[in-house]
Motif scaffolding. Sequence first.
Motif, PDB file in Angstrom:
ATOM      1  N   GLN A 141       1.101  38.314  12.536  1.00  0.00           N
ATOM      2  CA  GLN A 141       0.259  38.066  13.703  1.00  0.00           C
ATOM      3  C   GLN A 141      -0.429  36.710  13.572  1.00  0.00           C
ATOM      4  OE1 GLN A 141      -2.007  41.410  15.448  1.00  0.00           O
ATOM      5  NE2 GLN A 141      -1.409  42.614  13.661  1.00  0.00           N
ATOM      6  N   ARG A 142      -0.392  35.963  14.655  1.00  0.00           N
ATOM      7  CA  ARG A 142      -1.123  34.692  14.721  1.00  0.00           C
ATOM      8  C   ARG A 142      -2.483  34.971  15.355  1.00  0.00           C
ATOM      9  NH1 ARG A 142      -1.502  29.882  18.705  1.00  0.00           N
ATOM     10  NH2 ARG A 142      -1.311  28.013  17.402  1.00  0.00           N
ATOM     11  N   LYS A 143      -3.549  34.578  14.690  1.00  0.00           N
ATOM     12  CA  LYS A 143      -4.889  34.809  15.226  1.00  0.00           C
ATOM     13  C   LYS A 143      -5.126  33.890  16.419  1.00  0.00           C
ATOM     14  CE  LYS A 143      -6.967  36.443  10.930  1.00  0.00           C
ATOM     15  NZ  LYS A 143      -7.016  37.838  11.427  1.00  0.00           N
ATOM     16  N   GLN A 144      -5.567  34.491  17.523  1.00  0.00           N
ATOM     17  CA  GLN A 144      -5.808  33.734  18.747  1.00  0.00           C
ATOM     18  C   GLN A 144      -7.057  34.263  19.447  1.00  0.00           C
ATOM     19  OE1 GLN A 144      -1.288  32.435  20.059  1.00  0.00           O
ATOM     20  NE2 GLN A 144      -2.316  33.981  21.274  1.00  0.00           N
ATOM     21  N   LEU A 145      -7.679  33.398  20.245  1.00  0.00           N
ATOM     22  CA  LEU A 145      -8.857  33.801  21.008  1.00  0.00           C
ATOM     23  C   LEU A 145      -8.495  34.804  22.096  1.00  0.00           C
ATOM     24  CD1 LEU A 145     -10.620  30.319  21.427  1.00  0.00           C
ATOM     25  CD2 LEU A 145     -11.143  32.120  19.769  1.00  0.00           C
ATOM     26  N   ASN A 146      -7.274  34.692  22.628  1.00  0.00           N
ATOM     27  CA  ASN A 146      -6.856  35.594  23.704  1.00  0.00           C
ATOM     28  C   ASN A 146      -6.141  36.838  23.170  1.00  0.00           C
ATOM     29  OD1 ASN A 146      -4.441  34.429  22.891  1.00  0.00           O
ATOM     30  ND2 ASN A 146      -3.627  34.196  24.967  1.00  0.00           N
ATOM     31  N   GLY A 147      -6.355  37.127  21.888  1.00  0.00           N
ATOM     32  CA  GLY A 147      -5.729  38.286  21.255  1.00  0.00           C
ATOM     33  C   GLY A 147      -4.646  37.853  20.287  1.00  0.00           C
ATOM     34  N   ASN A 148      -4.601  38.476  19.134  1.00  0.00           N
ATOM     35  CA  ASN A 148      -3.604  38.103  18.135  1.00  0.00           C
ATOM     36  C   ASN A 148      -2.192  38.206  18.711  1.00  0.00           C
ATOM     37  OD1 ASN A 148      -5.676  37.722  16.365  1.00  0.00           O
ATOM     38  ND2 ASN A 148      -5.259  39.541  15.129  1.00  0.00           N
ATOM     39  N   TYR A 149      -1.368  37.244  18.331  1.00  0.00           N
ATOM     40  CA  TYR A 149       0.003  37.176  18.848  1.00  0.00           C
ATOM     41  C   TYR A 149       0.974  37.679  17.779  1.00  0.00           C
ATOM     42  CZ  TYR A 149       4.341  35.176  20.699  1.00  0.00           C
ATOM     43  OH  TYR A 149       5.616  35.003  21.181  1.00  0.00           O
ATOM     44  N   PRO A 150       1.579  38.854  17.975  1.00  0.00           N
ATOM     45  CA  PRO A 150       2.526  39.373  16.988  1.00  0.00           C
ATOM     46  C   PRO A 150       3.885  38.681  17.097  1.00  0.00           C
ATOM     47  CG  PRO A 150       2.302  40.929  18.791  1.00  0.00           C
ATOM     48  CD  PRO A 150       1.349  39.804  19.079  1.00  0.00           C
ATOM     49  N   TYR A 151       4.503  38.453  15.950  1.00  0.00           N
ATOM     50  CA  TYR A 151       5.827  37.831  15.926  1.00  0.00           C
ATOM     51  C   TYR A 151       6.562  38.303  14.678  1.00  0.00           C
ATOM     52  CZ  TYR A 151       3.787  34.526  12.548  1.00  0.00           C
ATOM     53  OH  TYR A 151       3.172  33.961  11.453  1.00  0.00           O
ATOM     54  N   LEU A 152       7.823  37.937  14.559  1.00  0.00           N
ATOM     55  CA  LEU A 152       8.657  38.386  13.451  1.00  0.00           C
ATOM     56  C   LEU A 152       9.132  37.211  12.609  1.00  0.00           C
ATOM     57  CD1 LEU A 152      10.942  40.902  15.400  1.00  0.00           C
ATOM     58  CD2 LEU A 152       8.927  41.465  14.023  1.00  0.00           C
ATOM     59  N   LYS A 153       9.158  37.437  11.298  1.00  0.00           N
ATOM     60  CA  LYS A 153       9.709  36.450  10.369  1.00  0.00           C
ATOM     61  C   LYS A 153      10.913  37.077   9.680  1.00  0.00           C
ATOM     62  CE  LYS A 153       8.573  33.534   6.390  1.00  0.00           C
ATOM     63  NZ  LYS A 153       7.506  33.139   5.427  1.00  0.00           N
ATOM     64  N   MET A 154      12.071  36.476   9.862  1.00  0.00           N
ATOM     65  CA  MET A 154      13.310  37.039   9.334  1.00  0.00           C
ATOM     66  C   MET A 154      13.498  36.690   7.860  1.00  0.00           C
ATOM     67  SD  MET A 154      17.208  36.510  10.789  1.00  0.00           S
ATOM     68  CE  MET A 154      17.295  34.787  10.266  1.00  0.00           C
ATOM     69  N   LEU A 155      13.994  37.658   7.095  1.00  0.00           N
ATOM     70  CA  LEU A 155      14.390  37.431   5.710  1.00  0.00           C
ATOM     71  C   LEU A 155      15.571  38.332   5.412  1.00  0.00           C
ATOM     72  CD1 LEU A 155      12.099  39.339   3.222  1.00  0.00           C
ATOM     73  CD2 LEU A 155      11.843  39.584   5.677  1.00  0.00           C
ATOM     74  N   SER A 156      16.337  37.996   4.406  1.00  0.00           N
ATOM     75  CA  SER A 156      17.504  38.815   4.098  1.00  0.00           C
ATOM     76  C   SER A 156      17.085  40.056   3.316  1.00  0.00           C
ATOM     77  CB  SER A 156      18.538  38.016   3.300  1.00  0.00           C
ATOM     78  OG  SER A 156      18.151  37.900   1.948  1.00  0.00           O
ATOM     79  N   ARG A 157      17.821  41.127   3.527  1.00  0.00           N
ATOM     80  CA  ARG A 157      17.560  42.368   2.793  1.00  0.00           C
ATOM     81  C   ARG A 157      17.702  42.132   1.285  1.00  0.00           C
ATOM     82  NH1 ARG A 157      18.218  47.909   4.382  1.00  0.00           N
ATOM     83  NH2 ARG A 157      18.803  47.085   6.424  1.00  0.00           N
ATOM     84  N   LYS A 158      18.736  41.387   0.906  1.00  0.00           N
ATOM     85  CA  LYS A 158      18.973  41.115  -0.515  1.00  0.00           C
ATOM     86  C   LYS A 158      17.799  40.353  -1.127  1.00  0.00           C
ATOM     87  CE  LYS A 158      22.338  39.083  -3.717  1.00  0.00           C
ATOM     88  NZ  LYS A 158      21.323  38.394  -4.526  1.00  0.00           N
ATOM     89  N   THR A 159      17.287  39.372  -0.399  1.00  0.00           N
ATOM     90  CA  THR A 159      16.153  38.592  -0.904  1.00  0.00           C
ATOM     91  C   THR A 159      14.945  39.488  -1.133  1.00  0.00           C
ATOM     92  OG1 THR A 159      16.891  36.557   0.182  1.00  0.00           O
ATOM     93  CG2 THR A 159      14.553  36.718  -0.368  1.00  0.00           C
ATOM     94  N   PHE A 160      14.670  40.374  -0.188  1.00  0.00           N
ATOM     95  CA  PHE A 160      13.529  41.277  -0.317  1.00  0.00           C
ATOM     96  C   PHE A 160      13.672  42.161  -1.552  1.00  0.00           C
ATOM     97  CE2 PHE A 160      11.644  45.477   0.533  1.00  0.00           C
ATOM     98  CZ  PHE A 160      10.315  45.111   0.688  1.00  0.00           C
ATOM     99  N   ILE A 161      14.851  42.730  -1.745  1.00  0.00           N
ATOM    100  CA  ILE A 161      15.075  43.603  -2.899  1.00  0.00           C
ATOM    101  C   ILE A 161      14.982  42.804  -4.195  1.00  0.00           C
ATOM    102  CG2 ILE A 161      16.779  45.064  -4.066  1.00  0.00           C
ATOM    103  CD1 ILE A 161      17.768  45.864  -1.241  1.00  0.00           C
ATOM    104  N   ASP A 162      15.576  41.607  -4.204  1.00  0.00           N
ATOM    105  CA  ASP A 162      15.546  40.775  -5.414  1.00  0.00           C
ATOM    106  C   ASP A 162      14.120  40.370  -5.786  1.00  0.00           C
ATOM    107  OD1 ASP A 162      18.277  40.954  -5.595  1.00  0.00           O
ATOM    108  OD2 ASP A 162      18.680  38.932  -4.842  1.00  0.00           O
ATOM    109  N   TRP A 163      13.285  40.108  -4.784  1.00  0.00           N
ATOM    110  CA  TRP A 163      11.895  39.729  -5.054  1.00  0.00           C
ATOM    111  C   TRP A 163      11.175  40.792  -5.875  1.00  0.00           C
ATOM    112  CZ3 TRP A 163      10.240  37.876   0.503  1.00  0.00           C
ATOM    113  CH2 TRP A 163      10.606  36.531   0.659  1.00  0.00           C
ATOM    114  N   HIS A 164      11.530  42.048  -5.645  1.00  0.00           N
ATOM    115  CA  HIS A 164      10.796  43.150  -6.262  1.00  0.00           C
ATOM    116  C   HIS A 164      11.602  43.877  -7.338  1.00  0.00           C
ATOM    117  CE1 HIS A 164       7.605  42.575  -3.389  1.00  0.00           C
ATOM    118  NE2 HIS A 164       8.494  42.567  -2.420  1.00  0.00           N
TER     119      HIS A 164
END
Length: 225
Positions: A197-220
């Motif tokens: 979410q991006r903080k905004q005066l008119n209400g936080n703006y939700p958005y998505l950040k893409m990452l690979s499934r493999k990267t997520f698993i490898d990170w942890h």
Amino acid sequence: MDNGEIRKDIPDDGLLPGISSLKKEYYRKETVWHRDWKLAFPPSFREVAFYDAANSDLHRADIFTPSGYTIEFQNSPLTLAELKSRESFYPNLIWVLNGKKFKGFKILKHLPDVDDPKLDAYEFCHSDHLSMIRKAEVIQGITNPKILNFYHPELKGVKLTSNLYSFCWKQPHSVWYAATAKIIVDLGGHFLYELKQRKQLNGNYPYLKMLSRKTFIDWHTPPEI
């Protein structure tokens, strides 16, 4: 609570007061989606139990990593009370949500870097169309501020990213917007999407950040020796 305060040295189930057999049975029931996610991690990471002495309760982390991260795979809606309970118990919690069950959820357009200094004077519109308004007009309380698309001279030079997306969610589970822990949405396939979410005066703006499934698993998951 820090990582050192989460207790793994729980007694046998028979010695735990207030832990019903129904609750124990609940932990054994899971969907194929849930099970497949857990199988992506080493056995020692799965179903790690913690005893909450303050509430005479048993918590089982779907995944608990050596670096102290708890990963919970959520296949169904959650109440705000349960969300707060888990987030207060686990200091480094990551939610992974089954986005394939979300109704009216659709990825829309590539976004610019939401933290680009060129956009400091603007706020994203809360609509399916990629557009912005001037922050100054929000501060002034203008009822219908001028809507600017990215062909407008003020925004035309702003480049779009390849990993940030706008989205629509016609029937949102609003509890997730109240989460303080990281949220990862699984829509199937090789990629995951972090709900930000991006903080905004008119209400936080939700958005998505893409990452690979493999990267997520490898990170942890530590590298094999």
